[in-house]
Design an enzyme around this catalytic site. Structure first.
Site, PDB file in Angstrom:
ATOM      1  N   ASN A   1     -11.310  -2.675  -5.181  1.00 36.39           N
ATOM      2  CA  ASN A   1     -10.384  -1.759  -6.029  1.00 36.39           C
ATOM      3  C   ASN A   1     -10.957  -1.327  -7.219  1.00 36.39           C
ATOM      4  O   ASN A   1     -10.763  -0.476  -7.959  1.00 36.39           O
ATOM      5  CB  ASN A   1      -8.964  -2.031  -6.080  1.00 36.39           C
ATOM      6  CG  ASN A   1      -7.862  -2.143  -4.997  1.00 36.39           C
ATOM      7  OD1 ASN A   1      -7.153  -2.915  -4.631  1.00 36.39           O
ATOM      8  ND2 ASN A   1      -8.133  -1.056  -4.407  1.00 36.39           N
TER       9      ASN A   1
ATOM     10  N   ASP B   1       0.672  -1.132  -0.017  1.00 34.85           N
ATOM     11  CA  ASP B   1      -0.057  -0.012  -0.032  1.00 34.85           C
ATOM     12  C   ASP B   1       0.956   1.330   0.078  1.00 34.85           C
ATOM     13  O   ASP B   1       1.977   1.338   0.678  1.00 34.85           O
ATOM     14  CB  ASP B   1      -1.011  -0.081   1.194  1.00 34.85           C
ATOM     15  CG  ASP B   1      -2.133   1.033   1.433  1.00 34.85           C
ATOM     16  OD1 ASP B   1      -2.242   1.607   0.024  1.00 34.85           O
ATOM     17  OD2 ASP B   1      -2.602   1.024   2.202  1.00 34.85           O
TER      18      ASP B   1
HETATM   19  C1  IPE Z   1      -5.375  -2.599  -0.221  1.00 33.44           C
HETATM   20  O1  IPE Z   1      -5.015  -1.320  -0.478  1.00 33.44           O
HETATM   21  C2  IPE Z   1      -5.541  -3.545  -1.364  1.00 33.44           C
HETATM   22  C3  IPE Z   1      -4.337  -3.759  -2.017  1.00 33.44           C
HETATM   23  C4  IPE Z   1      -3.074  -3.546  -1.722  1.00 33.44           C
HETATM   24  C5  IPE Z   1      -4.379  -4.471  -3.447  1.00 33.44           C
HETATM   25  P1  IPE Z   1      -6.319  -0.221  -0.572  1.00 33.44           P
HETATM   26  O2  IPE Z   1      -5.177   1.054  -0.823  1.00 33.44           O
HETATM   27  O3  IPE Z   1      -7.180  -0.648  -1.526  1.00 33.44           O
HETATM   28  O4  IPE Z   1      -6.787  -0.436   0.975  1.00 33.44           O
HETATM   29  P2  IPE Z   1      -7.967   0.626   1.699  1.00 33.44           P
HETATM   30  O5  IPE Z   1      -9.017   0.798   0.811  1.00 33.44           O
HETATM   31  O6  IPE Z   1      -7.331   2.107   1.642  1.00 33.44           O
HETATM   32  O7  IPE Z   1      -8.263   0.043   3.064  1.00 33.44           O
HETATM   33  C1  IPE Z   2      -1.528   0.296  -3.361  1.00 32.94           C
HETATM   34  O1  IPE Z   2      -1.346   1.535  -3.383  1.00 32.94           O
HETATM   35  C2  IPE Z   2      -1.856  -0.444  -4.856  1.00 32.94           C
HETATM   36  C3  IPE Z   2      -3.067  -1.057  -4.713  1.00 32.94           C
HETATM   37  C4  IPE Z   2      -4.251  -0.672  -4.011  1.00 32.94           C
HETATM   38  C5  IPE Z   2      -3.406  -1.639  -6.225  1.00 32.94           C
HETATM   39  P1  IPE Z   2      -2.500   2.789  -3.482  1.00 32.94           P
HETATM   40  O2  IPE Z   2      -2.842   3.085  -5.004  1.00 32.94           O
HETATM   41  O3  IPE Z   2      -3.672   2.288  -2.735  1.00 32.94           O
HETATM   42  O4  IPE Z   2      -1.839   4.058  -2.702  1.00 32.94           O
HETATM   43  P2  IPE Z   2      -2.327   5.060  -1.843  1.00 32.94           P
HETATM   44  O5  IPE Z   2      -3.250   4.323  -0.628  1.00 32.94           O
HETATM   45  O6  IPE Z   2      -3.533   5.938  -2.520  1.00 32.94           O
HETATM   46  O7  IPE Z   2      -1.377   5.629  -1.297  1.00 32.94           O
HETATM   47 MG    MG Z   3      -4.001   2.504  -0.530  1.00 29.26          MG
END
Ligand code: IPE
Ligand code: IPE
Ligand code: MG
Length: 239
Positions: A61, A13
């Site tokens: 997602n 993340d």
């Molecule tokens: C969790 O990350 C899913 C992945 C890393 C694929 P998100 O960024 O989607 O999680 P939330 O929604 O902030 O909890």
């Molecule tokens: C994790 O990084 C990647 C996926 C969930 C696919 P994020 O895209 O969630 O990054 P933040 O949370 O917005 O920083």
């Molecule tokens: Mg995230």
């Protein structure tokens, strides 16, 4: 050190926030995140981890802007294509968990092709959680079990923990020993639910694109110092 976890799972993340801090768009964050994946997979092999499970795309997602979802899907196809040879070199067996039938056809095809080509590899099992949700996993397992009960394939009183385990996407994976989440968020976000019943959790503020070899080593060192009691007392473990 002998206390290397057998199964490590990672919630990767912070790509978006990394990009924002650099004054770049989210695309760049995801591209940079893909580089961390490459480095961490290699280091996991070097450390002797047997199972590495990466949360790449959650059932939630899909709610992101369409452009971002498309970009993530494209990145998956290109990474699988590019990294395939490295997986072969490292004797890695790729598998996936999640509902892959709902993925765009090019992603599903590329994924199935790499899974097929690496199926006889005997080294680390790399599991990609794609269109994965812990609740969806439990739901589809319950549905199949209910159907088998209805058709008298299983009797209700025979349904036990192993029955449930055997019907999950994660059926061939051992329990997770260590779950790492980057970016400072301290939540599970519908990742593995059943398989983390006794997992050690490790949260780090490091954003995923900055998470490198040394960071994985630090997490492993932290894990090695922990005492896993599984309901017993500390005295029972040392006697
Ligand atoms: C969790 O990350 C899913 C992945 C890393 C694929 P998100 O960024 O989607 O999680 P939330 O929604 O902030 O909890
Ligand atoms: C994790 O990084 C990647 C996926 C969930 C696919 P994020 O895209 O969630 O990054 P933040 O949370 O917005 O920083
Ligand atoms: Mg995230």
């Amino acid at each position: 050190m002998s206390k290397i976890p057998k199964h490590v799972a990672i919630i990767m993340d912070g790509n978006g926030r990394w990009a924002k801090l650099q004054g770049k768009n989210r695309v760049t964050g995801h591209q940079q995140g893909a580089k961390s994946v490459k480095e961490i997979v290699e280091e996991a092999v070097a450390q002797g981890i047997e199972y590495l499970t990466l949360y790449a795309f959650s059932t939630e997602n899909w709610s992101r802007p369409k452009d971002e979802v498309n970009l993530l899907m494209k990145l998956l196809v290109s990474s699988l294509r590019k990294e395939f040879h490295r997986m072969v070199d490292n004797n890695i067996r790729l598998v996936s968990i999640g509902n892959i039938d709902a993925l765009p056809t090019p992603v599903k095809d590329e994924l199935l092709s790499v899974i097929e080509k690496t199926k006889n590899n005997t080294g680390m099992v790399l599991t990609l959680a794609l269109n994965y949700g812990g609740k969806e996993d439990l739901t589809q397992a319950m549905r199949t079990i209910a159907d088998k009960v209805k058709n008298s394939i299983i009797s209700p009183e025979k349904v036990d923990e192993s029955t449930i385990n055997e019907h999950l996407y994660t059926r061939n994976l051992p329990p997770v020993d260590l779950l790492i989440r980057t970016s400072g968020e301290e939540r599970i976000s519908n990742f593995l639910l059943w398989h983390i019943a006794y997992t050690e959790l490790y949260f780090t503020k490091t954003l995923w694109p900055d998470f490198k070899k040394e960071d994985l080593k630090e997490a492993l060192l932290n894990y090695a110092k922990r005492e896993r009691r599984f309901g017993k007392t500390s005295e029972q473990l040392t006697s």
